[in-house]
Design a protein around this motif. Structure first.
Motif, PDB file in Angstrom:
ATOM      1  N   UNK A 111       0.630  -1.213  -0.023  1.00 33.92           N
ATOM      2  CA  UNK A 111       0.169   0.019  -0.111  1.00 33.92           C
ATOM      3  C   UNK A 111       0.700   1.254  -0.158  1.00 33.92           C
ATOM      4  N   UNK A 112       2.099   1.314   0.589  1.00 33.47           N
ATOM      5  CA  UNK A 112       2.828   2.568   0.495  1.00 33.47           C
ATOM      6  C   UNK A 112       3.364   2.732  -0.808  1.00 33.47           C
ATOM      7  N   UNK A 113       3.534   1.937  -1.670  1.00 33.44           N
ATOM      8  CA  UNK A 113       4.053   1.976  -3.020  1.00 33.44           C
ATOM      9  C   UNK A 113       2.922   2.434  -3.785  1.00 33.44           C
ATOM     10  N   UNK A 114       1.768   2.102  -3.657  1.00 32.97           N
ATOM     11  CA  UNK A 114       0.573   2.543  -4.606  1.00 32.97           C
ATOM     12  C   UNK A 114       0.317   3.925  -3.986  1.00 32.97           C
ATOM     13  N   UNK A 115       0.283   4.425  -2.818  1.00 37.29           N
ATOM     14  CA  UNK A 115       0.137   5.764  -2.261  1.00 37.29           C
ATOM     15  C   UNK A 115       1.132   6.529  -2.880  1.00 37.29           C
ATOM     16  N   UNK A 116       2.273   6.323  -2.951  1.00 34.66           N
ATOM     17  CA  UNK A 116       3.349   7.025  -3.151  1.00 34.66           C
ATOM     18  C   UNK A 116       3.137   7.251  -4.731  1.00 34.66           C
ATOM     19  N   UNK A 117       2.831   6.394  -5.454  1.00 32.93           N
ATOM     20  CA  UNK A 117       2.870   6.465  -7.113  1.00 32.93           C
ATOM     21  C   UNK A 117       1.604   7.462  -7.254  1.00 32.93           C
ATOM     22  N   UNK A 118       0.283   6.941  -6.465  1.00 30.09           N
ATOM     23  CA  UNK A 118      -0.824   7.946  -6.707  1.00 30.09           C
ATOM     24  C   UNK A 118      -0.673   9.402  -6.302  1.00 30.09           C
ATOM     25  N   UNK A 132      11.392  10.369   0.808  1.00 35.98           N
ATOM     26  CA  UNK A 132       9.947   9.352   0.656  1.00 35.98           C
ATOM     27  C   UNK A 132      10.007   8.325  -0.110  1.00 35.98           C
ATOM     28  N   UNK A 133      10.542   8.646  -1.123  1.00 37.38           N
ATOM     29  CA  UNK A 133      10.684   7.400  -2.416  1.00 37.38           C
ATOM     30  C   UNK A 133      11.602   6.245  -1.975  1.00 37.38           C
ATOM     31  N   UNK A 134      12.896   6.967  -1.278  1.00 34.72           N
ATOM     32  CA  UNK A 134      13.780   5.861  -0.767  1.00 34.72           C
ATOM     33  C   UNK A 134      13.028   5.007   0.485  1.00 34.72           C
ATOM     34  N   UNK A 135      12.213   5.713   1.410  1.00 35.52           N
ATOM     35  CA  UNK A 135      11.687   5.043   2.402  1.00 35.52           C
ATOM     36  C   UNK A 135      10.566   3.964   1.883  1.00 35.52           C
ATOM     37  N   UNK A 136      10.104   4.236   0.984  1.00 34.13           N
ATOM     38  CA  UNK A 136       9.172   3.314   0.366  1.00 34.13           C
ATOM     39  C   UNK A 136       9.809   2.191  -0.244  1.00 34.13           C
ATOM     40  N   UNK A 137      10.768   2.387  -0.996  1.00 35.54           N
ATOM     41  CA  UNK A 137      11.619   1.056  -1.545  1.00 35.54           C
ATOM     42  C   UNK A 137      12.357   0.280  -0.456  1.00 35.54           C
ATOM     43  N   UNK A 138      13.005   1.044   0.244  1.00 31.43           N
ATOM     44  CA  UNK A 138      13.701   0.509   1.667  1.00 31.43           C
ATOM     45  C   UNK A 138      12.499  -0.573   2.672  1.00 31.43           C
ATOM     46  N   UNK A 139      11.459   0.145   2.820  1.00 35.84           N
ATOM     47  CA  UNK A 139      10.452  -0.613   3.652  1.00 35.84           C
ATOM     48  C   UNK A 139      10.015  -1.823   2.948  1.00 35.84           C
ATOM     49  N   UNK A 172      -7.080   0.268   0.366  1.00 37.72           N
ATOM     50  CA  UNK A 172      -6.365   0.725   1.736  1.00 37.72           C
ATOM     51  C   UNK A 172      -5.646   1.931   1.161  1.00 37.72           C
ATOM     52  N   UNK A 173      -4.890   1.832  -0.002  1.00 41.73           N
ATOM     53  CA  UNK A 173      -4.152   2.903  -0.680  1.00 41.73           C
ATOM     54  C   UNK A 173      -5.200   4.135  -0.926  1.00 41.73           C
ATOM     55  N   UNK A 174      -6.360   4.037  -1.654  1.00 43.70           N
ATOM     56  CA  UNK A 174      -7.315   5.026  -2.022  1.00 43.70           C
ATOM     57  C   UNK A 174      -7.639   5.491  -0.526  1.00 43.70           C
ATOM     58  N   UNK A 175      -7.826   4.603   0.472  1.00 43.73           N
ATOM     59  CA  UNK A 175      -8.653   5.064   1.603  1.00 43.73           C
ATOM     60  C   UNK A 175      -7.649   6.142   2.461  1.00 43.73           C
ATOM     61  N   UNK A 176      -6.269   5.861   2.190  1.00 43.72           N
ATOM     62  CA  UNK A 176      -5.511   6.714   2.904  1.00 43.72           C
ATOM     63  C   UNK A 176      -5.342   8.105   2.228  1.00 43.72           C
TER      64      UNK A 176
END
Length: 305
Positions: A111-118, A132-139, A172-176
């Protein structure tokens, strides 16, 4: 006086709440798996939303926090209910009858990947930085390492249930992102309102499809249902909507990564499970990712096209 504004933000408080939310939602996979052993998924999720909504409504009344009466706000609650409870709760409960918990966790942690892209390319509702991009990938990489590569062995073996979990994750990504529209309301209001609408949708469907009065659920499943509704839904939703306003959508979805090592730790301590050799590297990667996604401050902005 009714409470209407968002609580003040403090980074240490936000991180503590993020850790709490990760723990509550990390435990939900276990509660769901136990619950659907003897309770059909639709009835299980209908009861989950109804109990959680009732508990939150009682808490709001005890604190003199009033629900909004604006019809447009309630229509938004309906959209949030579909994105954050009705559709994803049902899909995950159904899918967990055949998909292993580890693989389900990995699929649900996207979901963080989807939220970031959206956020970067569609909604653009909050700053999107290189940090934040680095955080999404690292996570995400850390999530896979904590659980272990073997968890991916079943990928594709149960394609339809796995796609159901991916669809739930997209919800969930859309909900966030959509949850940002409730700024100015007390965090309990959208949590309660969306769960109430969800219960109104799911309960009649449960009565028609499952005939719950004829079921004979086990005590174990009922206890899992109550724990899921009270802690992993009512309390978790109140925290979630609070964090959406203070950490933003990308920061709040960091819990999808953080709940993985928490869930693994629970398994090690209480179930005697062993960690894969890659777990410690993965844990460090998750911590770096969560920190990068949730820390305040500006950074180099990702170029938007």
């Amino acid at each position: 006086m009714p409470h209407t504004d968002t609580p003040p933000s403090g980074h240490a408080t936000d991180l503590a709440l993020l850790l709490t939310l990760s723990t509550l939602w990390g435990a939900s996979y276990t509660f769901i798996r136990i619950g659907v052993e003897t309770i059909p998924p639709l009835t299980f999720i209908a009861a989950r939303t109804l109990i959680a909504a009732t508990l939150l409504l009682l808490w709001m009344r005890s604190r003199n926090v009033r629900m909004p009466r604006d019809r447009r706000v309630w229509m938004r609650f309906g959209v949030q209910a579909l994105l954050n409870s009705v559709v994803p709760f049902t899909l995950i409960a159904w899918a967990e009858r055949s998909v292993g918990a580890s693989l389900a966790t990995i699929l649900n942690s996207t979901s963080p990947v989807m939220v970031f892209v959206a956020t970067a390319f569609i909604t653009r509702h909050e700053p999107v930085s290189l940090r934040k991009l680095i955080g999404v990938i690292a996570g995400f990489v850390g999530t896979c390492l904590v659980i272990g590569p073997s968890a991916l062995d079943g990928l594709g073996g149960q394609l339809v249930p796995q796609l159901a979990i991916v669809a739930a994750t997209a919800c969930y990504a859309g909900a966030a992102i959509y949850g940002r529209s409730f700024k100015g309301l007390h965090p309990a209001a959208p949590a309660t309102g969306s769960l109430l609408v969800g219960a109104l949708v799911l309960t009649p469907a449960s009565l028609l499809v499952d005939h719950p009065w004829a079921l004979q659920p086990s005590v174990r499943s009922l206890m899992a249902l109550v724990a899921l509704a009270a802690f992993s839904t009512a309390l978790a939703f109140a925290i979630y909507f609070r964090l959406i306003q203070t950490l933003g959508a990308i920061g709040t979805t960091a819990q999808a990564y953080l709940r993985v090592p928490i869930g693994v730790a629970i398994g090690v301590v209480f179930l005697g499970e062993s960690l894969p050799s890659s777990a410690w590297i993965g844990l460090a990667s998750v911590v770096v990712g969560v920190a990068a996604m949730s820390m305040p401050g500006s950074a180099i902005q990702v170029r938007r096209v």
